[in-house]
Design an enzyme around this catalytic site. Structure first.
Site, PDB file in Angstrom:
ATOM      1  N   ASP A  58       1.202  -1.399   0.078  1.00  0.00           N
ATOM      2  CA  ASP A  58       0.143  -0.290   0.080  1.00  0.00           C
ATOM      3  C   ASP A  58       0.947   1.240  -0.179  1.00  0.00           C
ATOM      4  OD1 ASP A  58      -3.003  -0.356  -0.060  1.00  0.00           O
ATOM      5  OD2 ASP A  58      -3.175   1.492   1.908  1.00  0.00           O
ATOM      6  N   LEU A  59       2.043   1.201   0.480  1.00  0.00           N
ATOM      7  CA  LEU A  59       2.446   2.311   0.828  1.00  0.00           C
ATOM      8  C   LEU A  59       3.018   2.979  -0.041  1.00  0.00           C
ATOM      9  CD1 LEU A  59       3.401   4.534   3.217  1.00  0.00           C
ATOM     10  CD2 LEU A  59       5.776   2.752   3.338  1.00  0.00           C
ATOM     11  N   ASP A  74      12.029 -13.433  -2.985  1.00  0.00           N
ATOM     12  CA  ASP A  74      11.769 -13.159  -1.569  1.00  0.00           C
ATOM     13  C   ASP A  74      13.138 -12.755  -1.160  1.00  0.00           C
ATOM     14  OD1 ASP A  74      11.498 -14.360   0.751  1.00  0.00           O
ATOM     15  OD2 ASP A  74      11.500 -17.004   0.860  1.00  0.00           O
ATOM     16  N   LYS A 110       8.199   3.729  10.127  1.00  0.00           N
ATOM     17  CA  LYS A 110       7.374   3.072  11.249  1.00  0.00           C
ATOM     18  C   LYS A 110       6.588   1.980  11.168  1.00  0.00           C
ATOM     19  CE  LYS A 110       3.868   5.491  13.803  1.00  0.00           C
ATOM     20  NZ  LYS A 110       2.841   5.160  12.448  1.00  0.00           N
ATOM     21  N   LYS A 130       5.232  17.394   6.670  1.00  0.00           N
ATOM     22  CA  LYS A 130       4.392  17.824   6.642  1.00  0.00           C
ATOM     23  C   LYS A 130       4.713  19.688   6.745  1.00  0.00           C
ATOM     24  CE  LYS A 130       0.787  14.867   8.359  1.00  0.00           C
ATOM     25  NZ  LYS A 130       0.057  14.525   7.403  1.00  0.00           N
ATOM     26  N   ASP A 149       1.604   3.708  18.244  1.00  0.00           N
ATOM     27  CA  ASP A 149       0.850   4.344  16.793  1.00  0.00           C
ATOM     28  C   ASP A 149       1.016   6.148  16.490  1.00  0.00           C
ATOM     29  OD1 ASP A 149       0.318   3.564  14.896  1.00  0.00           O
ATOM     30  OD2 ASP A 149      -1.751   4.621  14.977  1.00  0.00           O
ATOM     31  N   HIS A 205       4.375  10.789  16.399  1.00  0.00           N
ATOM     32  CA  HIS A 205       4.461  12.466  15.727  1.00  0.00           C
ATOM     33  C   HIS A 205       3.764  12.652  16.647  1.00  0.00           C
ATOM     34  CE1 HIS A 205       3.928   9.172  12.268  1.00  0.00           C
ATOM     35  NE2 HIS A 205       2.765   9.244  12.509  1.00  0.00           N
ATOM     36  N   LYS A 240     -11.721  15.063  11.697  1.00  0.00           N
ATOM     37  CA  LYS A 240     -10.005  15.404  11.173  1.00  0.00           C
ATOM     38  C   LYS A 240      -9.228  16.420  11.081  1.00  0.00           C
ATOM     39  CE  LYS A 240      -6.108  13.357   8.325  1.00  0.00           C
ATOM     40  NZ  LYS A 240      -5.215  12.570   8.846  1.00  0.00           N
TER      41      LYS A 240
HETATM   42  C1  BG6 Z   1      -0.040   6.671  11.415  1.00  0.00           C
HETATM   43  C2  BG6 Z   1      -0.589   5.832  11.890  1.00  0.00           C
HETATM   44  O1  BG6 Z   1       1.489   6.853  10.976  1.00  0.00           O
HETATM   45  O2  BG6 Z   1      -0.399   7.730  11.474  1.00  0.00           O
HETATM   46  C3  BG6 Z   1      -2.167   5.307  11.562  1.00  0.00           C
HETATM   47  O3  BG6 Z   1       0.284   4.461  11.926  1.00  0.00           O
HETATM   48  C4  BG6 Z   1      -2.495   7.095  11.729  1.00  0.00           C
HETATM   49  O4  BG6 Z   1      -2.374   5.441  12.751  1.00  0.00           O
HETATM   50  C5  BG6 Z   1      -1.757   8.269  10.914  1.00  0.00           C
HETATM   51  O5  BG6 Z   1      -3.688   7.023  10.712  1.00  0.00           O
HETATM   52  C6  BG6 Z   1      -2.438   9.562  10.454  1.00  0.00           C
HETATM   53  O6  BG6 Z   1      -1.500  10.213   9.449  1.00  0.00           O
HETATM   54  P1  BG6 Z   1      -1.838  11.759   8.676  1.00  0.00           P
HETATM   55  O7  BG6 Z   1      -1.399  11.952   8.098  1.00  0.00           O
HETATM   56  O8  BG6 Z   1      -3.086  11.213   7.879  1.00  0.00           O
HETATM   57  O9  BG6 Z   1      -2.828  12.772  10.221  1.00  0.00           O
END
Ligand code: BG6
Length: 486
Positions: free
Chosen positions: A26-27, A98, A161, A195, A248, A253, A341
């Site tokens: 995904d990343l 692998d 992370k 950011k 997390d 963060h 958010k």
């Molecule tokens: C990630 C966490 O590091 O940051 C997630 O693992 C979280 O759980 C995400 O949703 C939040 O990132 P952002 O940039 O959307 O605030």
């Protein structure tokens, strides 16, 4: 956050091959390739640059490129332009391998040498570990095997992370990585540091004369740092169960936000000076109270235990035990399934007795740094209401960065990838930052396990459990939400 052009004249990424472990993840699809596309769009990639992604599925280069093109269409901040995409895809390769088997690394190196030669990358390598954390140590070991040895100008490793799940596992991982690559070549990702507004915190603080003199316990009453999400754990139940909000979000963060707000002025803009100051405040953190909660319905999420004791919300009060901040409460909260958010830092100033006007009739002086989704700075102060009466009212100045500079701020990963290519570590967590934040978090978790095994639920779409409000009402304070309250 960097001294302009501090790594010399190289304004493009350096010549190198970027090797991404986790090519089908995904990343890579949502963040890394779209970020590279944007760098290509802005002519920020070196001419001598190539990307090799590694995965276990079967793909030809062409099939793989086609998939990535679709992802880039969906996730890039610039709309897809065929000729820009063409330029990027011509240096984009997929290698089925692998990566858990050390014996495969000779084959990998031979393949990389071919790509290095084709694109004249000088065999400089960036290894990006975009895989589940349980593979980190194993990949790092294999990257040190004899057959990976090639002369390079540089060889860097980027680690996603979570960096460990406690101090012990983080130390184990760190020893492996640093022994293999050295600290100077290790780039620990905390995407919040990429950011725009996090980079802006230092500029706001240290490029303006009017904030810094007030930036202390004499003038600041309290600071609130919130990062709220409306989403739940989505498809990440398995990871989140081992993590929870404190590991997390808080350990990484939220502590980055806190240290940028509280650090002393660095001697200069070098990565070392900045990170030296950031880590000092992490060492001075004192924990007061912590509240956690779980959103209703979390236990019914996919890959979550029926009796899960994982917190999806955490709020705490901390103090920074130094001369500047002694006595100022820092309230921090982060949670999932919240009403909106937003990531914001609210700085509430004291109502000083030294004003000419009776402070009981004045509104709060507030400075709010808006990190996301809107980027900007909000300021509330008192002014006379126009008219014949002498009435004082609160007025607001709202600098909306997305509105004025254009909504298209570079994505965090774009900035971070660019910096790894240029060898600038400023926006990456140094080991001691990770170490001290784990120490702090481990201490809270140990206490929870021993003394507080039970904790409340909260309804989805609310600001967490009522106990999070009580954390502040005990001090006669309350959470300030920019939209709605002001
Ligand atoms: C990630 C966490 O590091 O940051 C997630 O693992 C979280 O759980 C995400 O949703 C939040 O990132 P952002 O940039 O959307 O605030």
């Amino acid at each position: 956050m960097r001294k302009s052009n501090e790594k010399g004249d190289n304004m493009n990424g350096n010549s190198c091959t970027l090797v991404i472990f986790g090519g089908t993840g995904d990343l890579t699809h949502r963040k890394l390739i779209p970020a590279l596309y944007n760098l290509e769009h802005d002519s920020n990639l070196s001419e001598n640059f190539a990307v090799v992604t590694i995965g276990r599925r079967d793909y030809t280069d062409q099939e793989y490129r086609e998939e990535l093109k679709q992802s880039t269409k969906s996730f890039s901040r610039f709309s897809l332009n065929e000729s820009t995409w063409e330029k990027l895809q011509n240096r984009l390769y997929y290698k089925k391998l692998d990566f858990t088997n050390k014996d495969n690394y000779c084959e990998l190196n031979n393949y990389l040498l071919t790509i290095d030669n084709l694109h004249q990358t000088g065999s400089n390598r960036i290894y990006y570990l975009a895989v589940a954390p349980e593979y980190f140590a194993n990949i790092v070991d294999s990257l040190r095997s004899d057959c990976m040895k090639v002369p390079h100008a540089f060889e860097r490793v980027v680690i996603e992370k979570p960096f460990g799940r406690d101090l012990e596992s983080a130390t184990f991982l760190n020893n492996k990585i640093v022994n293999a690559f050295t600290e100077a070549n290790t780039y620990r990702i905390d995407h919040y540091l990429g950011k725009e507004m996090l980079q802006n915190i230092m500029v706001i603080r240290f490029a303006n004369i009017f904030f810094e003199p007030l930036w202390n316990n004499k003038y600041i009453e309290q600071v609130q740092i919130s990062s709220n999400e409306t989403i739940g754990v989505e498809t990440r139940g398995e990871y989140y169960e081992k993590s929870g909000a404190i590991r997390d979000m808080l350990q990484s963060h939220m502590f980055q936000l806190l240290s940028l707000i509280t650090m002393e002025k660095p001697n200069d803009l070098s990565p070392t000076s900045i990170r030296d100051e950031k880590v000092k405040v992490l060492k001075e953190l004192k924990n007061k109270n912590v509240v956690r909660g779980q959103y209703e319905g979390y236990r019914q999420e996919k890959r979550v235990a029926d009796d899960s004791n994982t917190e999806t919300f955490v709020a705490l009060k901390v103090e920074v035990d130094n001369q500047r901040w002694k006595g100022v409460p820092f309230y921090i909260r982060t949670g999932k399934k919240m009403p909106k958010k937003s990531t914001e830092i609210v700085i509430k100033f004291n109502k000083s007795d030294n004003l000419l006007y009776d402070s009981t009739h004045l509104s709060d002086n507030l400075l709010v740094i808006k990190v996301q989704p809107m980027e900007g700075v909000f300021f509330q102060f008192n002014a006379k209401k126009p008219g014949t009466q002498h009435k004082i009212i609160p007025v607001q100045m709202d600098f909306c960065q997305n509105c004025q500079v254009g909504i298209n701020s570079p994505e965090a990963y774009e900035r971070l990838l660019f910096d790894v290519m240029r060898g600038d570590q400023t926006l990456f967590a140094r080991w001691d930052e990770v170490e001290y934040s784990w120490k702090f978090v481990d201490h809270i978790i140990e206490k929870w396990i021993k003394e507080e095994p039970h904790f409340p639920n909260y309804k989805t779409g609310t600001w967490g459990p009522i106990e999070a409000d009580e954390l502040l009402t005990e001090d006669n304070h309350e959470w300030i939400n920019l939209e709605g309250d002001l």
